[in-house]
Design an enzyme around this catalytic site. Structure first.
Site, PDB file in Angstrom:
ATOM      1  N   CYS A   1       0.854  -1.192   0.000  1.00 34.85           N
ATOM      2  CA  CYS A   1       0.000   0.000   0.000  1.00 34.85           C
ATOM      3  C   CYS A   1       0.894   1.247   0.000  1.00 34.85           C
ATOM      4  O   CYS A   1       1.757   1.393   0.871  1.00 34.85           O
ATOM      5  CB  CYS A   1      -0.922   0.027   1.218  1.00 34.85           C
ATOM      6  SG  CYS A   1      -1.879   1.569   1.260  1.00 34.85           S
TER       7      CYS A   1
ATOM      8  N   GLY B   1      -5.629   2.805 -13.136  1.00 31.55           N
ATOM      9  CA  GLY B   1      -6.307   3.118 -14.400  1.00 31.55           C
ATOM     10  C   GLY B   1      -5.367   3.058 -15.585  1.00 31.55           C
ATOM     11  O   GLY B   1      -4.206   2.659 -15.472  1.00 31.55           O
TER      12      GLY B   1
HETATM   13  O1  RRO Z   1      -6.448   1.958   1.147  1.00 32.02           O
HETATM   14  C1  RRO Z   1      -5.639   2.479   0.362  1.00 32.02           C
HETATM   15  O2  RRO Z   1      -5.344   3.685   0.410  1.00 32.02           O
HETATM   16  C2  RRO Z   1      -4.943   1.691  -0.661  1.00 32.02           C
HETATM   17  C3  RRO Z   1      -4.405   0.429  -0.463  1.00 32.02           C
HETATM   18 BR1  RRO Z   1      -4.643  -0.540   1.090  1.00 32.02          BR
HETATM   19  C4  RRO Z   1      -3.647  -0.197  -1.475  1.00 32.02           C
HETATM   20  O3  RRO Z   1      -3.106  -1.306  -1.352  1.00 32.02           O
HETATM   21  N1  RRO Z   1      -3.487   0.485  -2.626  1.00 32.02           N
HETATM   22  C5  RRO Z   1      -4.017   1.713  -2.833  1.00 32.02           C
HETATM   23  O4  RRO Z   1      -3.851   2.296  -3.904  1.00 32.02           O
HETATM   24  N2  RRO Z   1      -4.758   2.297  -1.840  1.00 32.02           N
END
Ligand code: RRO
Length: 325
Positions: free
Chosen positions: A129, A218
């Site tokens: 993330c 995207g």
């Molecule tokens: O929740 C998020 O902000 C998030 C996660 Br966990 C992720 O793995 N990838 C992303 O783009 N956002």
């Protein structure tokens, strides 16, 4: 369109990516009925989290950017969501992937052990993330050593459910990280998570997202995802890959298979094409494969890694004789 992944039979090679539609059993079931072979729930962590403050997501013209901030009900509450989803998906033959995160390698193992009570078909360790750097520091996906520690800890905690590890695109050698993760016990790789980025509102002179930076998804990231999957398939040919990132049309999904993916993750396409996106992409893939004489998605996996069968030497441009060069 039937596919096999780690000896599990799936009705389609499409996977609902984590973070899209994955927050409740009814949404997961809806995705399951729309053309997926498997659906991934939103990542759950050790304790409930509210996530970041709005604005948390934006369509910036060539893709999306998000910093949702890992909102989730916590692993204990997630067990019920997953158990309900699994029951609803069962009659469709669609498989359930439980996604999870933690702030230590051992924590990943503990969360996996809790989620395993719902008996998901697959586990996905989200070590990539991009939106919690200020709280958690570098993602585990940033180095081969830390990524491998997570894979090993999860396999120790839950040896009997196949493990997918989700990698980040913003590393110098994603193949090396995939190799380390598989050597540590992971069964498969998901690539890629979103690509870190920033959008600035020039009137206020401030980043638009409250978190300031976020993850790009995207159409803009499809080439990054294709290259990542290609490099992983080259480095770890024995590990199946869920190729995810920027797939919006059936043709994009075919390219992802050709790069070396066995399954194809779909996320932001639902924003672009609406709730029917998964069905559209699946039918477009099917039509392309049939039109080109293939009988199964497996027929095109890894085609892009073959040596070209034709001469690709560029024809040299003629050297001008009029003195213009
Ligand atoms: O929740 C998020 O902000 C998030 C996660 Br966990 C992720 O793995 N990838 C992303 O783009 N956002």
């Amino acid at each position: 369109m039937k596919t096999t992944f780690l000896n599990i039979d799936l009705p389609s090679p499409l996977v609902l990516a984590s973070g899209i539609w994955g927050t409740s059993a009814s949404l997961l079931a809806r995705a399951g009925a729309a053309g997926c072979g498997a659906v991934t729930a939103k990542s759950a962590g050790p304790t409930p989290r509210g996530g970041h403050v709005n604005p948390t997501a934006l369509d910036w013209g060539h893709g999306l950017i998000n910093a949702i901030g890992l909102p989730n009900p916590g692993a204990e509450a997630e067990v019920q969501v997953l158990a309900d989803a699994r029951e609803r998906l069962e009659p469709l033959g669609v498989k359930l992937i439980a996604s999870f995160f933690a702030d230590t390698a051992e924590g990943f193992g503990q969360v996996a052990a809790i989620l395993a009570r719902a008996r998901p078909h697959l586990l996905e360790a989200n070590i990539s993330c991009p939106n919690v750097h200020s709280e958690f520091g570098d993602p585990f996906a940033a180095s081969a050593g830390s990524a491998a520690e997570v894979a090993a800890a999860v396999k120790r905690a839950v040896p009997d459910i196949p493990l997918i590890v989700k990698l980040a695109p913003n590393v110098p050698n994603i193949g090396r990280i995939a190799r380390a993760v598989v050597d540590a016990g992971a069964d498969a790789i998901c690539a890629i998570n979103t690509m870190p980025g920033m959008i600035i509102d020039i009137e206020s002179g401030q980043p638009v997202l409250q978190n300031r930076s976020g993850g790009l998804s995207g159409p803009a990231i499809l080439p990054i995802a294709l290259r990542s999957v290609y490099e992983i398939h080259r480095a770890v040919p024995e590990a199946p890959i869920v190729g995810t990132g920027g797939v919006t049309r059936g043709e994009d999904a075919i390219a992802m298979l050709m790069a070396g993916a066995t399954l194809v993750g779909v996320g932001s396409a639902i924003h672009y094409r609406g709730p029917g996106a998964l069905t559209l992409i699946r039918d477009e893939m099917d039509a392309w494969l049939t039109a080109h004489g293939y009988t199964s998605p497996a027929d095109v996996i890894g085609l892009a890694l073959r040596e070209p069968a034709y001469d690709i030497q560029p024809t040299p441009a003629p050297i001008p004789t009029d003195g213009s060069r």
